[in-house]
Design an enzyme around this catalytic site. Structure first.
Site, PDB file in Angstrom:
ATOM      1  N   MET A  30       0.589 -11.032  -0.976  1.00 59.95           N
ATOM      2  CA  MET A  30       0.793 -12.105   0.006  1.00 59.95           C
ATOM      3  C   MET A  30       2.168 -12.743  -0.207  1.00 59.95           C
ATOM      4  O   MET A  30       2.408 -13.863   0.240  1.00 59.95           O
ATOM      5  CB  MET A  30      -0.312 -13.149  -0.126  1.00 59.95           C
ATOM      6  CG  MET A  30      -1.695 -12.562   0.192  1.00 59.95           C
ATOM      7  SD  MET A  30      -2.914 -13.800   0.589  1.00 59.95           S
ATOM      8  CE  MET A  30      -3.023 -14.652  -0.966  1.00 59.95           C
ATOM      9  N   HIS A  34       5.697 -12.200  -8.444  1.00 57.22           N
ATOM     10  CA  HIS A  34       6.017 -12.471  -9.853  1.00 57.22           C
ATOM     11  C   HIS A  34       5.896 -11.165 -10.635  1.00 57.22           C
ATOM     12  O   HIS A  34       5.618 -10.096 -10.042  1.00 57.22           O
ATOM     13  CB  HIS A  34       5.114 -13.571 -10.408  1.00 57.22           C
ATOM     14  CG  HIS A  34       3.645 -13.313 -10.180  1.00 57.22           C
ATOM     15  ND1 HIS A  34       2.963 -12.267 -10.759  1.00 57.22           N
ATOM     16  CD2 HIS A  34       2.743 -13.954  -9.402  1.00 57.22           C
ATOM     17  CE1 HIS A  34       1.709 -12.284 -10.378  1.00 57.22           C
ATOM     18  NE2 HIS A  34       1.550 -13.292  -9.532  1.00 57.22           N
ATOM     19  N   HIS A  37       2.971  -8.761  -9.858  1.00 55.50           N
ATOM     20  CA  HIS A  37       3.140  -7.878  -8.694  1.00 55.50           C
ATOM     21  C   HIS A  37       4.124  -6.754  -9.028  1.00 55.50           C
ATOM     22  O   HIS A  37       3.935  -5.605  -8.627  1.00 55.50           O
ATOM     23  CB  HIS A  37       3.711  -8.656  -7.499  1.00 55.50           C
ATOM     24  CG  HIS A  37       2.834  -9.771  -7.006  1.00 55.50           C
ATOM     25  ND1 HIS A  37       3.159 -11.097  -7.140  1.00 55.50           N
ATOM     26  CD2 HIS A  37       1.640  -9.744  -6.362  1.00 55.50           C
ATOM     27  CE1 HIS A  37       2.216 -11.837  -6.598  1.00 55.50           C
ATOM     28  NE2 HIS A  37       1.280 -11.050  -6.125  1.00 55.50           N
ATOM     29  N   GLN A  61      -8.201 -15.631   4.502  1.00 57.65           N
ATOM     30  CA  GLN A  61      -8.859 -15.707   3.193  1.00 57.65           C
ATOM     31  C   GLN A  61      -8.684 -17.068   2.514  1.00 57.65           C
ATOM     32  O   GLN A  61      -9.156 -17.276   1.408  1.00 57.65           O
ATOM     33  CB  GLN A  61      -8.381 -14.587   2.279  1.00 57.65           C
ATOM     34  CG  GLN A  61      -6.960 -14.715   1.748  1.00 57.65           C
ATOM     35  CD  GLN A  61      -6.536 -13.461   0.995  1.00 57.65           C
ATOM     36  OE1 GLN A  61      -6.305 -12.418   1.591  1.00 57.65           O
ATOM     37  NE2 GLN A  61      -6.444 -13.555  -0.318  1.00 57.65           N
ATOM     38  N   VAL A 176      -1.235  -9.249 -16.120  1.00 57.26           N
ATOM     39  CA  VAL A 176       0.040  -9.509 -16.802  1.00 57.26           C
ATOM     40  C   VAL A 176       0.076 -10.995 -17.156  1.00 57.26           C
ATOM     41  O   VAL A 176      -0.253 -11.856 -16.331  1.00 57.26           O
ATOM     42  CB  VAL A 176       1.235  -9.144 -15.893  1.00 57.26           C
ATOM     43  CG1 VAL A 176       2.554  -9.452 -16.591  1.00 57.26           C
ATOM     44  CG2 VAL A 176       1.175  -7.669 -15.513  1.00 57.26           C
ATOM     45  N   ARG A 187       0.574 -19.306  -7.882  1.00 61.76           N
ATOM     46  CA  ARG A 187       0.304 -20.745  -7.840  1.00 61.76           C
ATOM     47  C   ARG A 187       0.825 -21.473  -9.082  1.00 61.76           C
ATOM     48  O   ARG A 187       0.983 -22.700  -9.053  1.00 61.76           O
ATOM     49  CB  ARG A 187      -1.201 -21.004  -7.706  1.00 61.76           C
ATOM     50  CG  ARG A 187      -1.775 -20.534  -6.372  1.00 61.76           C
ATOM     51  CD  ARG A 187      -3.253 -20.871  -6.254  1.00 61.76           C
ATOM     52  NE  ARG A 187      -3.785 -20.474  -4.958  1.00 61.76           N
ATOM     53  CZ  ARG A 187      -4.278 -19.268  -4.688  1.00 61.76           C
ATOM     54  NH1 ARG A 187      -4.302 -18.332  -5.622  1.00 61.76           N
ATOM     55  NH2 ARG A 187      -4.740 -18.987  -3.483  1.00 61.76           N
TER      56      ARG A 187
HETATM   57  O1  PAF Z   1      -4.649 -10.483  -4.211  1.00 54.43           O
HETATM   58  C1  PAF Z   1      -4.000 -10.810  -3.187  1.00 54.43           C
HETATM   59  O2  PAF Z   1      -2.818 -11.172  -3.263  1.00 54.43           O
HETATM   60  C2  PAF Z   1      -4.675 -10.781  -1.835  1.00 54.43           C
HETATM   61  O3  PAF Z   1      -6.006 -11.156  -1.932  1.00 54.43           O
HETATM   62  C3  PAF Z   1      -4.540  -9.436  -1.109  1.00 54.43           C
HETATM   63  C4  PAF Z   1      -5.255  -8.324  -1.868  1.00 54.43           C
HETATM   64  C5  PAF Z   1      -3.068  -9.073  -0.938  1.00 54.43           C
HETATM   65  C6  PAF Z   1      -5.169  -9.510   0.299  1.00 54.43           C
HETATM   66  O4  PAF Z   1      -4.533 -10.461   1.095  1.00 54.43           O
END
Ligand code: PAF
Length: 259
Positions: A30, A34, A37, A61, A176, A187
Site C-alpha cells: 500500500m 520500508h 517491503h 480494508q 523484518v 505506521r
Molecule cells: O499488507 C498490506 O500491505 C496490505 O494488506 C495488502 C496485502 C497490500 C493488501 O492491500
C-alpha cells in the site's frame, strides 16, 4: 529504468509484451515502503526473471477513516526505492479501476478471519482478501510475496488461493525488525521518539513472557494500551496501541524440551 504502470490495460500489455513467458514475482503493497517491503522485493528479484510491486492504498480494508487518511504515502520516494533495488515495474492503479463494481462483490472468510485482527477491525479482511484476489488475478504472476508480520493476513491469503484454485504460489517471508527488535511497519513513523523507544519493549515482552496473561500484565505496566495477546497453533499474537498507533506482532512459541 523502472516502468510505472497506472492502468490495468497498460499492465496487460506489459505482461504480454515485456514479461511474456518469463517468471514473474509480485509484491502487493500500500506504499509507505520500508525495509520490510524491500526485503520482499529482494526475495522476489532473487527467485524470478521479473519483479513487479503494486502500490495501491486500499480504502476498503481500513475500518477507520483516520487510519486511512494518515497512512504515510510518498509515491515518488517509494518508486525511487524500488528502482534502486532493481524492481522492473510498479503497478499503481486508481480506486475506480480496481473497484468498477463499487465493492459490491467481495471475498469473505468466515472462520479464521474472526479472531484477533478480524474482531478488532470489522470488514478489514474482506477488504484485504478482495483486493489481493483482484491484484493477483491481474498480475498473472507465478509467485507473490507476503510478510509474516501480518500473519493472519498471510494465512487467509494462502487459504483463499487454495480455495479458489488460483494458479499462484504464496511465499511467506520472515518479519523484518529494527535494530531493537520492533517489527518494521509503515505506521511506526507516526511514533514520537519517546514512544518509538518504548515500542521496542512490545516484541521483547511478547516473545519472552511465560504466558499470554503475563504478557498482558507486563504490557499494561509498561504503559501500552492493550488490544489482545492470544495464542494459537504454537504462535503468540499481540496487538497494542501507543500514541494512537497500532502495533501488531507475533512469535513462534518455543517448544518445551522433552524431559
Ligand atoms: O499488507 C498490506 O500491505 C496490505 O494488506 C495488502 C496485502 C497490500 C493488501 O492491500
Amino acid at each position: 529504468m523502472i516502468t510505472v504502470i497506472r492502468s490495468i490495460e497498460e499492465w496487460n500489455q506489459y505482461r504480454t509484451n515485456d514479461v511474456g513467458d518469463r517468471s514473474l514475482g509480485f509484491v502487493p503493497t500500500m506504499g509507505g515502503l520500508h525495509e520490510g517491503h524491500c526485503s520482499l522485493a529482494e526475495r522476489s528479484l532473487s527467485e524470478n526473471d521479473f519483479t513487479a510491486v503494486s502500490i495501491f492504498l486500499n480504502r476498503t480494508q481500513f475500518n477507520k477513516a483516520a487510519d486511512y487518511d494518515s497512512y504515510p504515502a510518498d509515491f515518488a520516494q517509494d518508486v525511487g526505492k524500488l528502482e534502486i533495488l532493481g524492481v522492473d515495474a510498479v503497478f499503481a492503479p486508481d480506486y475506480d479501476s480496481m473497484y468498477p463494481d463499487s465493492y459490491n462483490y467481495r471475498v469473505s472468510e468466515h472462520v479464521d478471519s474472526l479472531p484477533r485482527e478480524g474482531a478488532r477491525r470489522p470488514g478489514h479482511f474482506d477488504g484485504v482478501l478482495t483486493v489481493v484476489m483482484k491484484l493477483l488475478n491481474i498480475s498473472g504472476a507465478g509467485r507473490a510475496y507476503f510478510g509474516e508480520k501480518d500473519y493472519q493476513q498471510l494465512q487467509l491469503v494462502k487459504g483463499m488461493v487454495d480455495t479458489f484454485f488460483m494458479p499462484i504460489e504464496i511465499v511467506s517471508c520472515e518479519t523484518v525488525r529494527a535494530f531493537d527488535g520492533l517489527a518494521l511497519s509503515s505506521r511506526n513513523r507516526r511514533l514520537s521518539d519517546e514512544a518509538r523507544t518504548k515500542a521496542a519493549t512490545f516484541p521483547q515482552i511478547l516473545s519472552s513472557a511465560q504466558s499470554s496473561e503475563e504478557a498482558i500484565a507486563l504490557l499494561e505496566d509498561a504503559g501500552f494500551e492493550m488490544e489482545y495477546v492470544e495464542e494459537e497453533d504454537g504462535r503468540r499474537f499481540g496487538a497494542v496501541t501507543l500514541e494512537g498507533v497500532r502495533l501488531i506482532d507475533n512469535w513462534k512459541l518455543a517448544v518445551a524440551a522433552p524431559r
